[in-house]
Write a protein that holds these residues in place. Structure first.
Motif, PDB file in Angstrom:
ATOM      1  N   GLN A 195       0.817  -1.202   0.000  1.00  0.00           N
ATOM      2  CA  GLN A 195       0.000   0.000   0.000  1.00  0.00           C
ATOM      3  C   GLN A 195       0.853   1.255   0.000  1.00  0.00           C
ATOM      4  N   ALA A 196       2.015   1.193   0.624  1.00  0.00           N
ATOM      5  CA  ALA A 196       2.834   2.386   0.756  1.00  0.00           C
ATOM      6  C   ALA A 196       3.846   2.539  -0.376  1.00  0.00           C
ATOM      7  N   ARG A 197       4.322   1.422  -0.950  1.00  0.00           N
ATOM      8  CA  ARG A 197       5.484   1.530  -1.830  1.00  0.00           C
ATOM      9  C   ARG A 197       5.290   0.984  -3.238  1.00  0.00           C
ATOM     10  N   GLU A 234       4.605   0.614  -6.999  1.00  0.00           N
ATOM     11  CA  GLU A 234       4.521   1.662  -8.023  1.00  0.00           C
ATOM     12  C   GLU A 234       3.248   1.585  -8.850  1.00  0.00           C
ATOM     13  N   GLN A 235       2.495   0.486  -8.727  1.00  0.00           N
ATOM     14  CA  GLN A 235       1.274   0.322  -9.508  1.00  0.00           C
ATOM     15  C   GLN A 235       0.062   0.797  -8.705  1.00  0.00           C
ATOM     16  N   GLY A 236      -0.622   1.830  -9.231  1.00  0.00           N
ATOM     17  CA  GLY A 236      -1.803   2.353  -8.543  1.00  0.00           C
ATOM     18  C   GLY A 236      -2.887   1.323  -8.322  1.00  0.00           C
ATOM     19  N   PRO A 237      -3.248   0.498  -9.343  1.00  0.00           N
ATOM     20  CA  PRO A 237      -4.285  -0.525  -9.125  1.00  0.00           C
ATOM     21  C   PRO A 237      -3.941  -1.515  -8.018  1.00  0.00           C
ATOM     22  N   ILE A 238      -2.656  -1.820  -7.858  1.00  0.00           N
ATOM     23  CA  ILE A 238      -2.279  -2.760  -6.796  1.00  0.00           C
ATOM     24  C   ILE A 238      -2.449  -2.105  -5.439  1.00  0.00           C
ATOM     25  N   ARG A 239      -2.052  -0.838  -5.310  1.00  0.00           N
ATOM     26  CA  ARG A 239      -2.254  -0.128  -4.039  1.00  0.00           C
ATOM     27  C   ARG A 239      -3.747  -0.046  -3.716  1.00  0.00           C
ATOM     28  N   CYS A 240      -4.530   0.229  -4.755  1.00  0.00           N
ATOM     29  CA  CYS A 240      -5.985   0.323  -4.577  1.00  0.00           C
ATOM     30  C   CYS A 240      -6.567  -1.018  -4.119  1.00  0.00           C
ATOM     31  N   ASN A 241      -6.204  -2.085  -4.811  1.00  0.00           N
ATOM     32  CA  ASN A 241      -6.767  -3.396  -4.484  1.00  0.00           C
ATOM     33  C   ASN A 241      -6.311  -3.884  -3.116  1.00  0.00           C
ATOM     34  N   THR A 242      -5.106  -3.498  -2.710  1.00  0.00           N
ATOM     35  CA  THR A 242      -4.641  -3.848  -1.368  1.00  0.00           C
ATOM     36  C   THR A 242      -5.542  -3.210  -0.316  1.00  0.00           C
ATOM     37  N   THR A 243      -5.912  -1.954  -0.526  1.00  0.00           N
ATOM     38  CA  THR A 243      -6.812  -1.260   0.412  1.00  0.00           C
ATOM     39  C   THR A 243      -8.182  -1.923   0.447  1.00  0.00           C
TER      40      THR A 243
END
Length: 658
Positions: free
Chosen positions: A436-438, A440-449
């Motif tokens: 979530q913090a590091r 580089e892929q926005g969709p991955i950060r989003c899906n993690t949340t």
């Protein structure tokens, strides 16, 4: 002393005949049996010498000898035998008479043309083997001479009348079938008894025509009925007419008949026959041919008979993976066949292979396993998940390929209910904090949340209080708009886990900053979330006695029960309403804990003291919630979508190349 040498050989027989399972099959009585040592099912053909004539006994003994010497995939396989003064016992693979099989399949709505086409192919192949390779004549071909094994394979049996085409060189002539069974005369070709007119196979293929007629139309009442085609398929009609033609010299050799029916458009030219032929020769096929075959097989399995899939395709798939380096290509057909298995069969045959697949370094294998996890997760026990599967899956969180990282995150929706305390509340939270913090892929950060919000009911109270607020707050500051939306929706979905104090001091200030977000969708969601939390605060302000009810889930470590199969729909399809699924799956329950200090996601690896276990999900129906806590799934949260762009940008081809 003498009693030792006078032992009954039947008692020492390695097979047991099961009671009340007899069925008449020509001279023989067919019984179900099993091997005494391991219970392996078999069929036992028994002939009682005392109940037969000399001619019949002669035929039975001839069949006994032929069964030992004739070996062919399409001829009933001899396993063992016993000959005594009173009886003959023939042990074969487990089979059912064709007439019985067709009747049972008809009652179930089965026995379609695909299955019959392959069955006829097998019998003609066996007949061709006898005539062209062994120079033998069966002399007794008919519905009663065909048996079906567990996989639906047709086998030629009833070898009682098999004889050399030029006669027995020993001079011992076997009686003709009609001399033993007068009602079989209707199956004799019209040129009988003058058997010298026509080719040696003329009578054999005539009886093959009779068999075809009976397969589609039932028992043959008289020879003249062969002129009426009945239900014989149109593609088979011209070739059937050649078999039962009046001129014996014009009747085709079994090998030529097979070739004619295999021509394009012929009755034996279809995907089922092609698949069977490929499986019979799979050991000598090139790797590229096997890969293409398994890819095409998945599309065809839906139309194939269930028994064939279970007993013929499945063993080949398992062998191809175990010894043939087939890789990820076997997964889709493997899981399709798995649907035909009972839970016990699935555990025995599929799960060991799946567990082994997770340890593979093949990236294509790994990502397909993750994508199709919903098909087998229910069969995985918690011990296997935590000790044999999760340790391999977590490597996907740090994979250099974004598609694998994203699919690994999504798989946690299914694995979370089975993870133990350490893996769920410590190991998984550590990886989520880093992604979530590091990442580089926005969709991955989003899906993690999003995934964190969905698995919140499985976390223990201490972990929830340390992680959720800081994680969702971090998401609201993400440069990717969908991630900020996911942060807002995360707060909404887990609203019942926050105390009134936390809502006022930590959540509302965070949400208020989003009222000026550059993205209007984020602003709209923030306003609605703010109104909901304000409504909760106002409710407590007006009636402080409701505080306990509103905060009942804050310290809860209750284990949700029951998993909804559609719960992970957003992760599979990639485009759907987030909040609707998040909020509908936010259960609660009682237990202890208290508000945590503000800590970042990277601190989420601290040990906790909550309960262990592998909870499952219970969909809550919060009809008793205050009106301010209710969310309009369609109107309020229908515009947020998960982006699956990572998967589409990184194809399997690229995945394998990397």
């Amino acid at each position: 002393m003498w009693s030792f040498f006078a032992r009954d050989p039947v008692k020492d027989f390695a097979y047991e005949i099961l009671p009340d399972t007899q069925e008449k099959s020509g001279l023989w009585t067919l019984h179900r049996g099993k091997r005494k040592t391991n219970g392996e099912p078999v069929s036992v053909f028994m002939y009682e010498v005392a109940q037969g004539t000399d001619q019949q006994t002669q035929l039975a003994k001839a069949a006994f000898k032929r069964m030992k010497t004739l070996r062919h995939p399409n001829i009933l396989a001899y396993v063992d035998g016993l000959e005594t003064e009173k009886s003959l016992y023939l042990v074969t693979e487990q089979v059912t008479p064709l007439a019985t099989h067709l009747k049972a399949q008809a009652e179930k709505g089965g026995s379609g043309e695909l299955e019959v086409s392959w069955g006829l192919h097998q019998i003609v192949k066996a007949l061709s083997f006898l005539v062209n390779d062994c120079h033998l004549l069966h002399n007794n071909l008919g519905l009663w001479a065909v048996f079906v094994d567990r996989a639906g394979e047709w086998k030629l049996g009833a070898l009682d009348h098999v004889a050399p085409e030029q006669g027995d060189p020993s001079g011992a002539l076997l009686p003709a079938p009609k001399t033993v069974y007068p009602d079989m005369e209707k199956y004799d070709p019209p040129e009988m008894p003058n058997s010298n007119t026509g080719e040696k196979w003329a009578g054999e293929v005539w009886r093959m025509g009779c068999l075809i007629w009976e397969v589609f139309n039932g028992p043959l009442p008289r020879a003249s009925s062969l002129r009426s085609l009945g239900k014989i398929p149109k593609a088979l009609v011209p070739h059937y007419c050649e078999l039962v033609g009046a001129n014996p010299r014009a009747r085709p050799n079994p090998a030529r008949f097979l070739q004619n029916c295999r021509a394009p458009g012929g009755f034996l030219s279809n995907s089922f026959v092609e698949s069977n032929l490929f499986l019979e020769e799979i050991q000598i096929k090139e790797p590229a041919e096997k890969q293409q075959f398994f890819q095409d097989l998945s599309d065809n399995l839906d139309s194939f008979p269930e028994d064939f899939c279970k007993h013929k395709v499945l063993p080949q798939l398992l062998t191809a993976f175990e010894f043939g380096n087939a890789g990820a290509v076997v997964l889709t057909p493997l899981f399709k066949v798995g649907k035909f298995l009972s839970a016990e069969e699935y555990q025995q045959k599929i799960i060991p292979v799946i567990v082994k697949m997770f340890s593979s370094t093949d990236r294509a294998m790994r990502i397909r396993l993750l994508q199709q996890m919903e098909q087998f997760i229910q069969y995985l026990n918690e011990a296997a998940v935590n000790s044999q599967i999760f340790p391999h899956v977590v490597h996907g969180f740090t994979d250099t390929n974004p598609a694998i990282r994203e699919q690994t995150v999504k798989s946690m929706l299914l694995l979370a209910p089975k993870l133990n305390e350490t893996n769920l509340n410590q190991e998984l939270m550590r990886h989520f904090a880093r992604l979530q913090a590091r990442d580089e892929q926005g969709p991955i950060r989003c899906n993690t949340t999003v995934c964190l919000g969905k698995i919140a009911p499985y976390l223990n109270a201490g972990t929830r209080q340390r992680v959720l607020i800081s994680a969702f707050s971090r998401a609201t500051k993400d440069p990717f708009p969908a991630s900020r939306s996911a942060g807002v929706l995360g707060f909404a979905a887990t609203h019942n886990y926050y105390s009134v104090t936390e809502s006022a001091a930590r959540i509302l200030p965070t949400l208020c900053t989003l009222t000026v977000d550059p993205d209007k969708t984020v602003r709209d969601q923030a306003f609605k979330a703010i109104k909901s939390f304000l409504s909760k605060l106002e409710t407590v302000s007006e009636d402080p006695t409701k505080l306990a009810e509103i905060e009942k889930d804050v310290a809860s470590s209750a284990q949700p029960t029951g998993v909804s199969s559609s719960w992970t729909g957003w992760a599979v399809t990639g485009v759907s309403s987030l909040t609707s699924k998040l909020i509908r799956n936010t259960p609660g329950g009682p237990e202890a804990g208290g508000p945590a200090e503000n800590s970042g996601p990277d601190q989420a690896t601290s040990p906790t003291s909550a309960t262990d276990g592998a909870p499952t999900l219970e969909v809550a129906d919060n009809d008793d919630e205050p009106i301010g806590d209710r969310w309009d799934d369609e109107e309020d949260w229908g515009n947020i979508h998960i982006i699956d762009s990572v998967i589409t940008q990184f194809s399997f081809v690229n995945l394998i190349k990397r």
